[in-house]
Design a protein around this motif. Structure first.
Motif, PDB file in Angstrom:
ATOM      1  N   ILE A  11       4.521   0.520   0.460  1.00 48.14           N
ATOM      2  CA  ILE A  11       4.111   1.913   0.318  1.00 48.14           C
ATOM      3  C   ILE A  11       2.670   2.026   0.807  1.00 48.14           C
ATOM      4  N   PRO A  12       2.212   3.233   1.182  1.00 52.66           N
ATOM      5  CA  PRO A  12       0.840   3.384   1.664  1.00 52.66           C
ATOM      6  C   PRO A  12      -0.180   2.904   0.632  1.00 52.66           C
ATOM      7  N   GLU A  13      -1.236   2.252   1.132  1.00 54.68           N
ATOM      8  CA  GLU A  13      -2.322   1.775   0.266  1.00 54.68           C
ATOM      9  C   GLU A  13      -2.874   2.920  -0.581  1.00 54.68           C
ATOM     10  N   GLY A  14      -3.100   2.675  -1.875  1.00 50.97           N
ATOM     11  CA  GLY A  14      -3.707   3.680  -2.736  1.00 50.97           C
ATOM     12  C   GLY A  14      -2.734   4.723  -3.263  1.00 50.97           C
ATOM     13  N   SER A  15      -1.415   4.529  -3.041  1.00 48.86           N
ATOM     14  CA  SER A  15      -0.441   5.500  -3.552  1.00 48.86           C
ATOM     15  C   SER A  15      -0.437   5.496  -5.081  1.00 48.86           C
ATOM     16  N   ASN A  16      -0.264   6.685  -5.673  1.00 52.07           N
ATOM     17  CA  ASN A  16      -0.118   6.758  -7.128  1.00 52.07           C
ATOM     18  C   ASN A  16       1.323   6.513  -7.545  1.00 52.07           C
ATOM     19  N   PHE A  17       2.253   6.941  -6.694  1.00 47.51           N
ATOM     20  CA  PHE A  17       3.666   6.756  -7.001  1.00 47.51           C
ATOM     21  C   PHE A  17       4.369   6.152  -5.793  1.00 47.51           C
ATOM     22  N   CYS A  18       5.408   5.357  -6.039  1.00 50.18           N
ATOM     23  CA  CYS A  18       6.190   4.761  -4.955  1.00 50.18           C
ATOM     24  C   CYS A  18       7.033   5.850  -4.295  1.00 50.18           C
ATOM     25  N   SER A  19       7.055   5.859  -2.974  1.00 50.80           N
ATOM     26  CA  SER A  19       7.823   6.887  -2.277  1.00 50.80           C
ATOM     27  C   SER A  19       9.308   6.535  -2.215  1.00 50.80           C
ATOM     28  N   HIS A  20       9.665   5.306  -2.643  1.00 52.88           N
ATOM     29  CA  HIS A  20      11.083   4.900  -2.619  1.00 52.88           C
ATOM     30  C   HIS A  20      11.732   5.100  -3.992  1.00 52.88           C
ATOM     31  N   CYS A  21      11.102   4.540  -5.026  1.00 51.09           N
ATOM     32  CA  CYS A  21      11.732   4.617  -6.344  1.00 51.09           C
ATOM     33  C   CYS A  21      10.983   5.532  -7.300  1.00 51.09           C
ATOM     34  N   GLY A  22       9.792   6.012  -6.922  1.00 49.32           N
ATOM     35  CA  GLY A  22       9.054   6.954  -7.762  1.00 49.32           C
ATOM     36  C   GLY A  22       8.257   6.311  -8.880  1.00 49.32           C
ATOM     37  N   ALA A  23       8.226   4.988  -8.943  1.00 51.98           N
ATOM     38  CA  ALA A  23       7.519   4.315 -10.035  1.00 51.98           C
ATOM     39  C   ALA A  23       6.007   4.530  -9.903  1.00 51.98           C
ATOM     40  N   PRO A  24       5.318   4.804 -11.026  1.00 50.37           N
ATOM     41  CA  PRO A  24       3.857   4.943 -10.980  1.00 50.37           C
ATOM     42  C   PRO A  24       3.223   3.598 -10.646  1.00 50.37           C
ATOM     43  N   GLN A  25       2.118   3.626  -9.875  1.00 50.07           N
ATOM     44  CA  GLN A  25       1.513   2.385  -9.379  1.00 50.07           C
ATOM     45  C   GLN A  25       0.235   1.998 -10.100  1.00 50.07           C
ATOM     46  N   ASN A  26      -0.244   2.853 -11.011  1.00 48.43           N
ATOM     47  CA  ASN A  26      -1.426   2.484 -11.798  1.00 48.43           C
ATOM     48  C   ASN A  26      -1.359   3.171 -13.162  1.00 48.43           C
ATOM     49  N   GLU A  27      -2.251   2.776 -14.055  1.00 47.54           N
ATOM     50  CA  GLU A  27      -2.218   3.296 -15.427  1.00 47.54           C
ATOM     51  C   GLU A  27      -2.360   4.817 -15.459  1.00 47.54           C
ATOM     52  N   LYS A  28      -3.272   5.331 -14.619  1.00 46.22           N
ATOM     53  CA  LYS A  28      -3.523   6.764 -14.613  1.00 46.22           C
ATOM     54  C   LYS A  28      -2.257   7.548 -14.230  1.00 46.22           C
ATOM     55  N   ALA A  29      -1.579   7.045 -13.167  1.00 43.63           N
ATOM     56  CA  ALA A  29      -0.351   7.701 -12.712  1.00 43.63           C
ATOM     57  C   ALA A  29       0.728   7.605 -13.787  1.00 43.63           C
ATOM     58  N   ALA A  30       0.793   6.438 -14.458  1.00 42.00           N
ATOM     59  CA  ALA A  30       1.796   6.251 -15.506  1.00 42.00           C
ATOM     60  C   ALA A  30       1.567   7.233 -16.648  1.00 42.00           C
TER      61      ALA A  30
END
Ligand SMILES: [Zn+2]
Length: 138
Positions: A11-30
């Motif tokens: 996924i693109p560097e620095g993404s908050n959410f995965c564009s494939h499965c939608g999973a949050p990528q950091n605590e803030k996004a979660a």
């Protein structure tokens, strides 16, 4: 490119959410996702939430209950219509209407609270008993 924490796809560097499965990528996004989900859940009327969970848990017995309620409701209504001039028909009509599943659902939507199944069955039994008593005694 970075890798998703859940599905390992790139996924693109620095993404908050995965564009494939939608999973949050950091605590803030979660956290943001969790509070969003909670807000959405709060907006659903309690009755709808209850229905979501109730039907998820026991789909078979729920649909059996519903079919039995339909059958009993219609038989009662037909019986009530057959004795229409008698006062008993009023009670039997009431009983037949109350036990039909769509009526319970409508009530839940209007009041925001589900009618207790036992209360409905109790009301049905009382109404049928009163109706029958009126029919045989009067
Ligand atoms: Zn992913």
């Amino acid at each position: 490119m970075a890798e998703c924490r859940e599905c390992d796809r790139s996924i693109p560097e620095g993404s908050n959410f995965c564009s494939h499965c939608g999973a949050p990528q950091n605590e803030k996004a979660a956290e943001a996702l969790e509070s969003f989900t909670k807000r959405q859940a709060k907006q659903l009327p309690e009755a709808e939430l209850a229905e979501l969970f109730e039907e998820g848990e026991q789909p078979q017995s729920a649909s059996l209950d519903r079919r039995v309620s339909y059958a009993v409701g219609w038989v009662t209504l037909v019986g009530a219509l057959a004795m229409v001039p008698s006062l008993a028909s009023v009670f039997l009509l009431l009983a037949g209407i109350v036990i039909l599943p769509p009526v319970r659902r409508l009530f839940a939507k209007q009041v925001g609270q589900r009618l207790d199944k036992r209360a409905v069955v109790g009301f049905y039994i009382v109404a049928v008993a009163v109706g029958s008593a009126l029919f045989w005694l009067v």
